[in-house]
Design a protein around this motif. Structure first.
Motif: not given
Length: 602
Positions: A37-66
Motif C-alpha cells: 500500500t503506497g509503495y513497491a519493490f523490484v530487483d534490477c539486473p545490475d546497479e547501472k540499470i537501477a541508477m538508470k531507473a532512478i534517473d529516468i523515473l523518480s519525480g518524473k513519471v506519473d502513475l494514476h495522478g501521482k
C-alpha cells in the motif's frame, strides 16, 4: 544496490501498471514487482540499470495522478554512514559540495560515480550514522541551482572499495565502474571540477594561423587537449591583440596554451617576424593581489622557479568594463608554459576559495544580489556591474532616517577596525587604492584619526600622533557596497600578510542601532544574540550601560572573519527592519498620514 524502492504509489496501481512503465522506458528488471500500500519493490539486473531507473523515473513519471519516487531500497538495519547523492548541478565546484556536506558532520570520503546523466552523482561516507541520517533528511529534495538533490542510503555490505582517483584527480574523490562513452574518462575532468578558464592575449596577425584553414588547426588543438577554445576575433576591432579563452582542466588549458605558443613561434619564423612574442595571461584583478603576494614574493618565486620575467599591467588600466589585468611572461616556450601553470594555479586557488565561501553563505545573506557583485570573473570580460550610481554623496553617513521601501536599498554605515600599520596599504600610493575601492564598491570610505578628524581618500599618509594599534574605517553605502568594500579590505589585509599564512583575518565591526532596538538585538535573556553567534560564527556584543549618542543610537560590536561578519550584519539589519516596521504608526481613521521621520542629526 540493485533493489529499488518505488514510493508515492497510488492505491489503484498494480504490478502490471509498474511493469508497463518499466517496459515503456526500456528498463529491464530481474524479478516481479512486490506491491504494497503506497509503495513497491523490484530487483534490477545490475546497479547501472537501477541508477538508470532512478534517473529516468523518480519525480518524473506519473502513475494514476501521482509522481513516482524511485530510489535504492535499503533496509533500516543496513542503513549506514554511506549516502548516494544524485542530480547534482553539473558545474558545481568540489569545494562548494565539500562545504555543503561538512555542515552535517565529518566527511571521510566522497567519490564521483560515472552515470549516463548530465547531472553528477557522488557517494559519500560520513563519520557516524546520525550524521548521515541528518544529511539525508536535510539534503533530499534540497534545491541547488534549480536542481533538486536526490539522496539515498548505500547498504553496509555494498561498501565500495577505494580505487585510485579519476585521472590522478582530487584526493578522496574516487570513480566507480569503467569510463562510459562520452563520460569524463581517464585524464579528463570530472564533472564537479572547478572550472576557471585560461584567458590569453595573442597578436592579431597570428590569429589566422591558430585557427587554420577552415578551422582545422583549432579543431585539432581542441581535440588533442580536450578543450573548448573561443577566439574572440570580433572584440576590439582593429586592436593589435585578440583574447582567447580556453575551457578545460588545468592540464588541458596548459597543453592548449603551449600548442598555441608553438604555432605562433612557427608562424613568426615563416613570416620573418623578429619581435619577441611573450605569453600574455588575463586575470581578474580580484585575484592578482594574492598572485603577487606580500612585497611581490609569490611572483618573484614563480619567476625564479621557471626562469621567466613576469610583469603585470598597472591598476590604472582597469575600468568598470574591463576588470582584468594583463600578466606578461617572457622566456622560452618551455619556461612560459611552466610559469602559466604556476600563475593559473594561484588564480584558481583564489577563485575556488572565494566562490566556495560565497556559495556557502549566499543563501544566508538575505537581500544581497550576489550576481551583481562582480567579485568573480564571468564568462566574458566587462560584465561586471557599474556600481557607481549607488555611491552615497561625499560625507554621507548613512543612518536610519528611512524605514526602507521598494526603491534603492537604504544606505548603512559600518565602522571597521583595522591594524594601524595597514592604513598605508588601504590608502595606497597617493590615495589611489582607497579611491579605486570606493568607486568599485559604490561606497563612501574614510579612515578616521583620533583627535584629528577624518582622513579622506585624497590623503597620502596618516597624520602623526595616531593610535598605534587600531584605526577605524568608516564605510557608508547599501548592503552590496558594504559587502564589496569590506570584502576587499579583508582580502587586502590577508594579501599584505598583516595576518599569518594560517591565520584567518578577523576584524571588529561596529554598527549603530536605535537605543530602543538594542533589546531586540539582545533578546530575552540574551537568546537572540546567542542565536546570532551560533548561526554566524561571529562574536556579537551589545555593551551594557552605553550612553546613547546624539542620535539616540548605541553600538553593536561584531567580530569575526569576513563571511561571519557579513552574515551577522545582515541579520542585525533584518531585526532593525522589523523593529522599524512595527514602529511605523498606523494611518488614523480620519485618513491622516503618519508623521514624517525626524531627520537624523550629524
Amino acid at each position: 544496490m540493485n533493489k529499488l524502492y518505488i514510493g508515492n504509489v497510488s492505491e489503484e496501481a498494480s504490478a502490471e501498471d509498474l511493469e508497463t512503465i518499466f517496459e515503456q522506458w526500456k528498463i529491464p528488471h530481474s524479478g516481479p514487482f512486490l506491491v504494497k500500500t503506497g509503495y513497491a519493490f523490484v530487483d534490477c539486473p545490475d546497479e547501472k540499470i537501477a541508477m538508470k531507473a532512478i534517473d529516468i523515473l523518480s519525480g518524473k513519471v506519473d502513475l494514476h495522478g501521482k509522481l513516482l519516487e524511485v530510489e535504492h531500497s535499503v533496509p533500516k538495519r543496513q542503513r549506514s554512514c554511506k549516502l548516494q547523492i544524485r542530480n547534482i548541478p553539473p558545474h558545481m565546484q568540489w569545494e562548494v559540495l565539500d562545504g555543503m556536506l561538512a555542515q552535517y558532520g565529518t566527511v571521510e570520503n566522497c567519490e564521483q560515480v560515472n552515470t549516463d546523466t548530465d547531472t553528477a552523482v557522488v557517494n559519500v561516507r560520513y563519520g557516524a550514522k546520525d550524521q548521515a541520517r541528518q544529511a539525508m533528511e536535510k539534503l533530499n529534495g534540497f534545491l541547488m541551482e534549480n536542481f533538486a538533490l536526490k539522496v539515498s542510503y548505500i547498504p553496509d555490505e555494498m561498501a565500495t572499495a577505494d580505487v585510485p582517483p579519476l585521472g590522478g584527480g582530487r584526493r578522496g574523490f574516487v570513480p566507480r565502474g569503467p569510463p562510459r562513452s562520452g563520460s569524463p574518462g581517464l585524464g579528463a575532468r570530472p564533472k564537479l571540477q572547478s572550472e576557471v578558464p585560461l584567458r590569453i592575449l595573442v597578436p592579431t596577425q597570428f590569429v589566422g594561423a591558430i585557427i587554420g584553414k577552415e578551422g582545422a588547426t583549432i579543431r585539432n588543438i581542441t581535440k588533442q587537449t580536450h578543450s573548448k577554445i573561443d577566439i574572440h576575433r570580433k572584440e576590439n576591432a582593429g586592436a593589435a591583440e585578440k583574447p582567447i579563452t580556453v575551457h578545460s582542466t588545468p592540464e588541458g588549458c596548459s597543453n592548449a596554451c603551449r600548442t598555441i605558443m608553438e604555432i605562433m613561434q612557427k608562424e613568426a619564423l615563416d613570416t620573418k617576424f623578429t619581435e619577441e612574442i611573450p605569453l600574455k595571461i588575463l586575470a581578474h584583478n580580484n585575484f592578482v593581489g594574492r598572485l603577487i603576494g606580500k612585497e611581490g614574493r609569490n611572483l618573484k618565486k614563480i619567476e625564479v622557479d621557471t626562469e621567466t620575467k613576469i610583469t603585470i599591467s598597472p591598476l590604472q588600466d582597469l575600468t568598470l568594463y574591463n576588470p582584468e589585468r594583463t600578466i606578461t611572461v617572457k622566456g622560452s616556450i618551455e619556461a612560459c608554459s611552466l610559469a602559466e601553470e604556476e600563475v593559473m594555479k594561484k588564480v584558481r586557488e583564489s577563485y575556488e576559495n572565494d566562490v566556495a565561501a560565497m556559495n556557502l553563505q549566499s543563501n544566508l545573506i538575505p537581500g544581497l544580489n550576489l550576481n551583481a557583485l562582480g567579485l568573480f570573473p564571468g564568462g566574458a570580460p566587462g560584465m561586471g556591474p557599474s556600481m557607481g550610481h549607488n555611491a552615497p554623496p561625499p560625507g554621507a553617513q548613512g543612518g536610519y532616517s528611512s524605514f526602507g521601501g521598494q526603491g534603492q536599498p537604504e544606505s548603512e554605515t559600518v565602522h571597521l577596525f583595522i591594524p594601524a600599520l595597514a592604513v598605508g596599504a588601504i590608502i595606497g600610493k597617493q590615495g589611489q587604492h582607497i579611491k579605486q575601492l570606493s568607486r568599485y564598491a559604490g561606497a563612501s570610505i574614510k579612515i578616521s584619526a583620533e583627535e584629528v578628524g577624518v582622513v579622506d581618500a585624497n590623503q597620502v599618509a596618516p597624520p602623526e600622533g595616531m593610535d598605534t594599534k587600531q584605526r577605524m574605517v568608516i564605510i557608508a553605502g547599501p548592503p552590496e557596497a558594504q559587502f564589496k568594500a569590506q570584502g576587499r579590505i579583508f582580502g587586502k589585509l590577508k594579501e599584505e600578510n598583516f595576518f599569518g599564512p594560517k591565520e584567518e583575518v578577523k576584524l571588529e565591526a561596529h554598527i549603530k542601532v536605535p537605543s530602543f532596538a538594542a533589546g531586540r538585538v539582545i533578546g530575552k535573556g540574551g537568546k537572540t544574540v546567542n542565536e546570532l553567534q551560533n548561526l554566524t560564527s561571529a562574536e556579537v556584543v551589545v555593551p551594557r550601560d552605553q550612553t546613547p549618542d546624539e542620535n539616540d543610537q548605541v553600538i553593536v560590536k561584531i567580530t569575526g572573519h569576513f563571511y561571519a561578519s557579513q552574515l551577522a550584519q545582515r541579520k542585525i539589519q533584518e531585526i532593525l527592519s522589523q523593529v522599524r516596521r512595527q514602529q511605523q504608526p498606523k494611518p488614523s481613521p480620519r485618513g491622516e498620514g503618519p508623521p514624517l521621520p525626524r531627520p537624523s542629526r550629524k
